[in-house]
Scaffold this active site. Structure first.
Site, short mmCIF file in Angstrom:
data_model
loop_
_atom_site.label_atom_id
_atom_site.label_comp_id
_atom_site.label_asym_id
_atom_site.label_seq_id
_atom_site.Cartn_x
_atom_site.Cartn_y
_atom_site.Cartn_z
N ASP A 96 37.16 29.16 31.77
CA ASP A 96 37.32 30.26 32.75
C ASP A 96 36.25 30.15 33.84
OD1 ASP A 96 37.86 32.59 34.08
OD2 ASP A 96 37.06 33.91 32.53
N GLU A 128 35.53 36.22 41.73
CA GLU A 128 36.67 36.79 40.99
C GLU A 128 36.18 37.72 39.89
OE1 GLU A 128 39.85 37.07 37.83
OE2 GLU A 128 37.80 36.36 37.65
N GLU A 129 35.14 37.28 39.20
CA GLU A 129 34.66 38.04 38.03
C GLU A 129 34.02 39.38 38.43
OE1 GLU A 129 35.60 37.20 35.23
OE2 GLU A 129 35.62 35.04 34.95
N ASP A 157 44.10 30.27 36.51
CA ASP A 157 42.88 30.86 35.94
C ASP A 157 43.00 30.75 34.43
OD1 ASP A 157 40.70 32.39 35.27
OD2 ASP A 157 41.38 34.23 36.27
N1 PHE Z 1 41.04 36.95 35.36
C1 PHE Z 1 40.58 36.89 34.00
C2 PHE Z 1 39.16 36.38 34.01
O1 PHE Z 1 38.79 35.57 34.83
C3 PHE Z 1 41.38 36.01 33.11
C4 PHE Z 1 42.86 36.20 33.20
C5 PHE Z 1 43.63 35.31 33.92
C6 PHE Z 1 43.48 37.24 32.55
C7 PHE Z 1 45.00 35.47 34.02
C8 PHE Z 1 44.85 37.42 32.63
C9 PHE Z 1 45.62 36.52 33.36
O2 PHE Z 1 38.40 36.76 33.19
ZN ZN Z 2 36.80 35.56 33.47
ZN ZN Z 3 39.12 33.73 35.15
#
Ligand code: PHE
Ligand code: ZN
Ligand code: ZN
Ligand code: ZN
Length: 294
Positions: A96, A128-129, A157
């Site tokens: 991630d 993003e986080e 992602d």
């Molecule tokens: N966006 C979340 C993260 O970066 C992970 C995620 C991606 C969750 C796609 C659901 C669908 O922690």
């Molecule tokens: Zn994440």
């Molecule tokens: Zn992510």
């Protein structure tokens, strides 16, 4: 006592604490979340009779989006492909989202040798986080014309989770997960991904299309979107193990948002298959304009 934590941190999830989801029933829990879309007032803590308030703490960061696009191709039919470059502060963020970025980068390197019919724009998002900051900023600053010129957006992602499932964003809402169908065109993207897996004799299944990653700002303004996801904090079911192998009852990614999300936290098979899936869809949309909304 009262437990207050952020969803996803230290690998804990709502299921660990919410009695309705099998958590201990004697524990009043205030369930906070740092990602957008969850209403703090509608959390389990509200049900156990607390009156609560919260403060917004602002910390200042500078974050960067990195964008690269092919020189060739129609610029009124731009195919966008993206994933987030940042990680949480607790860990290196290899699944991630080193996985999504690595797979996209490889596709970008191959595309650089080609002359696509439609322009392809690669986006590596910052922040993003911290609430989809990079993608949000990008979409908010598009002119009306620039927005209209984006044919679709593909998001990657977490595409190599160690205990993976081949999830496709449920753009048509046929899987009954997520917040309803996406903008017109999203269903077609989902269908092409499903066809890719089927062509390899692999199973796939729908997953929430609720805006929990960088595609959120795109679908919010009506740009068709889609993407892949191999799973985060939820646990794999026996039915899923029958289709994809792995371990039932264990999280898709036991190191989600933790220090152990390092280079060992990648399933090579999932990374390989999903990099091919990304290349296949990007190639289809880049070289065949009839496939867009067709
Ligand atoms: N966006 C979340 C993260 O970066 C992970 C995620 C991606 C969750 C796609 C659901 C669908 O922690
Ligand atoms: Zn994440
Ligand atoms: Zn992510
Ligand atoms: Zn679906």
């Amino acid at each position: 006592g009262v437990v207050l934590f952020n969803e996803g941190q230290e690998g804990r999830t709502e299921a660990d604490v919410n009695p309705d989801l099998g958590g201990p029933s004697d524990l009043p829990v205030l369930f906070a979340s740092y990602w957008t879309g969850r209403d703090l007032a509608a959390t389990p803590g509200a049900e156990v009779g607390f009156t609560f308030s919260w403060e917004t703490v602002t910390k200042s960061y500078t974050t960067y989006n990195v964008l690269a696009e092919t020189r060739h191709g129609r610029d009124d039919n731009v195919v966008m492909v993206g994933g987030h470059l940042d990680s949480v502060e607790d860990g290196p963020g290899i699944n991630d989202n080193g996985s999504g970025v690595g797979a996209i980068l490889e596709v970008a390197l191959q595309m650089a040798k080609s002359r696509p019919e439609n322009k392809v724009r690669f986006a590596f998002w910052g922040g993003e986080e911290f609430g989809l900051l990079g993608a949000e900023h990008y979409v908010a600053n598009l002119t009306e014309q620039e927005r209209a010129n984006i044919a679709l957006y593909l998001n990657f992602d977490m595409v190599a989770s160690p205990n993976y499932v081949y999830h496709v964003y449920d753009g048509d809402d046929s899987d009954g997960v997520g917040a309803g169908p996406g903008p017109e065109g999203s269903a077609q993207i989902e269908k092409y991904f499903e066809e890719f897996y089927a062509s390899r004799g692999l199973a796939s299944k729908g997953t929430d299309f609720d805006g929990r990653s960088d595609y959120g700002p795109f679908i919010a303004v009506g740009i068709p979107a889609g993407g892949l996801f191999t799973g985060a904090e939820k646990r794999k079911t026996p039915e899923e193990v029958a289709k994809w192998g792995g371990t039932a009852g264990e999280r898709y990614d036991r190191c989600y948002h933790q220090a152990c999300d390092d280079i060992r936290n990648i399933n090579d098979t999932a990374l390989d298959v999903n990099a091919d899936a990304i290349a296949t869809l990007v190639g289809t949309y880049a070289f065949d304009p009839s496939k867009i909304n067709g």
